[in-house]
Design a protein around this motif. Structure first.
Motif, PDB file in Angstrom:
ATOM      1  N   ASP A  56      41.151  79.450 -11.870  1.00 47.29           N
ATOM      2  CA  ASP A  56      42.305  78.723 -12.386  1.00 47.29           C
ATOM      3  C   ASP A  56      42.270  77.252 -12.015  1.00 47.29           C
ATOM      4  O   ASP A  56      43.146  76.503 -12.391  1.00 47.29           O
ATOM      5  CB  ASP A  56      43.600  79.347 -11.852  1.00 47.29           C
ATOM      6  N   SER A  57      41.275  76.813 -11.257  1.00 49.02           N
ATOM      7  CA  SER A  57      41.241  75.437 -10.781  1.00 49.02           C
ATOM      8  C   SER A  57      39.932  74.753 -11.126  1.00 49.02           C
ATOM      9  O   SER A  57      38.859  75.223 -10.762  1.00 49.02           O
ATOM     10  CB  SER A  57      41.446  75.406  -9.261  1.00 49.02           C
ATOM     11  N   PHE A  58      40.044  73.616 -11.812  1.00 47.65           N
ATOM     12  CA  PHE A  58      38.867  72.833 -12.150  1.00 47.65           C
ATOM     13  C   PHE A  58      38.081  72.496 -10.893  1.00 47.65           C
ATOM     14  O   PHE A  58      36.876  72.705 -10.818  1.00 47.65           O
ATOM     15  CB  PHE A  58      39.296  71.559 -12.880  1.00 47.65           C
ATOM     16  N   LEU A  59      38.754  71.958  -9.879  1.00 48.96           N
ATOM     17  CA  LEU A  59      38.068  71.541  -8.656  1.00 48.96           C
ATOM     18  C   LEU A  59      37.450  72.714  -7.906  1.00 48.96           C
ATOM     19  O   LEU A  59      36.355  72.596  -7.362  1.00 48.96           O
ATOM     20  CB  LEU A  59      39.029  70.774  -7.739  1.00 48.96           C
ATOM     21  N   ASP A  60      38.143  73.838  -7.875  1.00 48.02           N
ATOM     22  CA  ASP A  60      37.609  75.008  -7.165  1.00 48.02           C
ATOM     23  C   ASP A  60      36.340  75.551  -7.804  1.00 48.02           C
ATOM     24  O   ASP A  60      35.526  76.178  -7.140  1.00 48.02           O
ATOM     25  CB  ASP A  60      38.651  76.121  -7.083  1.00 48.02           C
ATOM     26  N   ASP A  61      36.191  75.321  -9.098  1.00 47.21           N
ATOM     27  CA  ASP A  61      35.005  75.809  -9.803  1.00 47.21           C
ATOM     28  C   ASP A  61      33.755  74.974  -9.528  1.00 47.21           C
ATOM     29  O   ASP A  61      32.650  75.411  -9.820  1.00 47.21           O
ATOM     30  CB  ASP A  61      35.241  75.822 -11.313  1.00 47.21           C
ATOM     31  N   LEU A  62      33.937  73.782  -8.998  1.00 48.46           N
ATOM     32  CA  LEU A  62      32.793  72.904  -8.751  1.00 48.46           C
ATOM     33  C   LEU A  62      32.139  73.243  -7.423  1.00 48.46           C
ATOM     34  O   LEU A  62      32.813  73.590  -6.452  1.00 48.46           O
ATOM     35  CB  LEU A  62      33.243  71.441  -8.738  1.00 48.46           C
ATOM     36  N   LYS A  63      30.818  73.134  -7.378  1.00 50.62           N
ATOM     37  CA  LYS A  63      30.106  73.340  -6.115  1.00 50.62           C
ATOM     38  C   LYS A  63      30.567  72.282  -5.124  1.00 50.62           C
ATOM     39  O   LYS A  63      30.883  71.139  -5.513  1.00 50.62           O
ATOM     40  CB  LYS A  63      28.599  73.256  -6.331  1.00 50.62           C
ATOM     41  N   PRO A  64      30.632  72.625  -3.837  1.00 47.44           N
ATOM     42  CA  PRO A  64      31.162  71.686  -2.838  1.00 47.44           C
ATOM     43  C   PRO A  64      30.505  70.305  -2.865  1.00 47.44           C
ATOM     44  O   PRO A  64      31.195  69.290  -2.735  1.00 47.44           O
ATOM     45  CB  PRO A  64      30.903  72.400  -1.515  1.00 47.44           C
ATOM     46  N   GLY A  65      29.191  70.232  -3.061  1.00 43.09           N
ATOM     47  CA  GLY A  65      28.509  68.941  -3.092  1.00 43.09           C
ATOM     48  C   GLY A  65      28.939  68.084  -4.272  1.00 43.09           C
ATOM     49  O   GLY A  65      29.145  66.875  -4.136  1.00 43.09           O
ATOM     50  N   LEU A  66      29.100  68.712  -5.427  1.00 40.09           N
ATOM     51  CA  LEU A  66      29.530  67.997  -6.625  1.00 40.09           C
ATOM     52  C   LEU A  66      30.978  67.536  -6.474  1.00 40.09           C
ATOM     53  O   LEU A  66      31.321  66.402  -6.801  1.00 40.09           O
ATOM     54  CB  LEU A  66      29.370  68.892  -7.856  1.00 40.09           C
ATOM     55  N   ASP A 123      24.492  63.871 -15.520  1.00 41.41           N
ATOM     56  CA  ASP A 123      23.606  64.344 -14.447  1.00 41.41           C
ATOM     57  C   ASP A 123      23.835  65.806 -14.068  1.00 41.41           C
ATOM     58  O   ASP A 123      22.939  66.443 -13.514  1.00 41.41           O
ATOM     59  CB  ASP A 123      23.783  63.481 -13.188  1.00 41.41           C
ATOM     60  N   TYR A 124      25.040  66.322 -14.334  1.00 35.37           N
ATOM     61  CA  TYR A 124      25.398  67.679 -13.915  1.00 35.37           C
ATOM     62  C   TYR A 124      25.950  68.472 -15.091  1.00 35.37           C
ATOM     63  O   TYR A 124      27.149  68.417 -15.380  1.00 35.37           O
ATOM     64  CB  TYR A 124      26.431  67.639 -12.781  1.00 35.37           C
ATOM     65  N   PRO A 125      25.095  69.222 -15.780  1.00 35.25           N
ATOM     66  CA  PRO A 125      25.550  70.003 -16.939  1.00 35.25           C
ATOM     67  C   PRO A 125      26.695  70.963 -16.611  1.00 35.25           C
ATOM     68  O   PRO A 125      27.547  71.215 -17.456  1.00 35.25           O
ATOM     69  CB  PRO A 125      24.295  70.771 -17.378  1.00 35.25           C
ATOM     70  N   ALA A 126      26.748  71.480 -15.387  1.00 31.66           N
ATOM     71  CA  ALA A 126      27.837  72.388 -15.009  1.00 31.66           C
ATOM     72  C   ALA A 126      29.181  71.668 -15.070  1.00 31.66           C
ATOM     73  O   ALA A 126      30.203  72.259 -15.431  1.00 31.66           O
ATOM     74  CB  ALA A 126      27.604  72.955 -13.616  1.00 31.66           C
ATOM     75  N   LEU A 127      29.200  70.402 -14.731  1.00 29.35           N
ATOM     76  CA  LEU A 127      30.425  69.603 -14.822  1.00 29.35           C
ATOM     77  C   LEU A 127      30.824  69.435 -16.288  1.00 29.35           C
ATOM     78  O   LEU A 127      31.997  69.586 -16.641  1.00 29.35           O
ATOM     79  CB  LEU A 127      30.230  68.243 -14.150  1.00 29.35           C
TER      80      LEU A 127
END
Length: 163
Positions: free
Chosen positions: A4-14, A111-115
């Motif tokens: 449910d959270s955009f930020l939570d879905d990102l890897k910690p480094g990103l 640089d980050y396709p996951a983003l």
């Protein structure tokens, strides 16, 4: 898997890199992040609080299109080439945000396709919500819409894009 959270879905480094690119900003309840017609120069990450997205009706009434809570993303249209915002964004509660320059956010997306994928998911969710709201206006009576809204409020999902 999408949470449910955009930020939570990102890897910690990103997530850390995005946070370092941005500037911490505090907004009091009622303060604008941007107005309709403003140039889109910033992507906002909501760390704490809640942001209301709305348009103004002809008579000046606010028509809320979404609420974005902690962990959410606001102003992402700035990275898609949209020259100006089409909504207003204001703090619906005292909020802590990270203001990331759109050009930097755009480079991160390259640089980050996951983003990029996660931003696309956010935009798709906003479109689904807008389509559902439009359908509701056409197909339901005012009392049926009110009942549905009250039900959504009890479930904590009334117009909220959680992240």
């Amino acid at each position: 898997m999408k949470s449910d959270s955009f930020l939570d879905d990102l890897k910690p480094g990103l997530r850390a890199r995005l946070t370092r690119l941005g500037k911490p900003v505090a907004k009091r309840r009622g303060e604008l992040l941007y107005a309709s017609g403003d140039e889109g120069r910033t992507v906002w990450l909501v760390e704490q609080g809640r942001v209301r997205l709305y348009v103004l009706a002809v008579e000046g009434r606010k028509l809320v299109t979404a609420f974005v809570g902690a962990g959410g993303l606001v102003g992402e249209a700035a990275v898609s080439g949209a020259p100006h915002h089409t909504t207003f964004a204001e703090a619906a509660a005292d909020s802590r945000l990270i203001a990331v320059p759109a050009a930097d956010f755009r480079r991160m997306m390259l640089d980050y396709p996951a983003l990029t994928l996660r931003v696309t998911q956010e935009l798709a969710e906003r479109i689904r919500h807008a389509e559902s709201s439009a359908e509701s206006l056409v197909r339901q009576s005012a009392s049926a819409r009110m009942a549905a809204l009250l039900l959504q409020l009890t479930r904590g999902k009334a117009g909220e894009v959680r992240g």
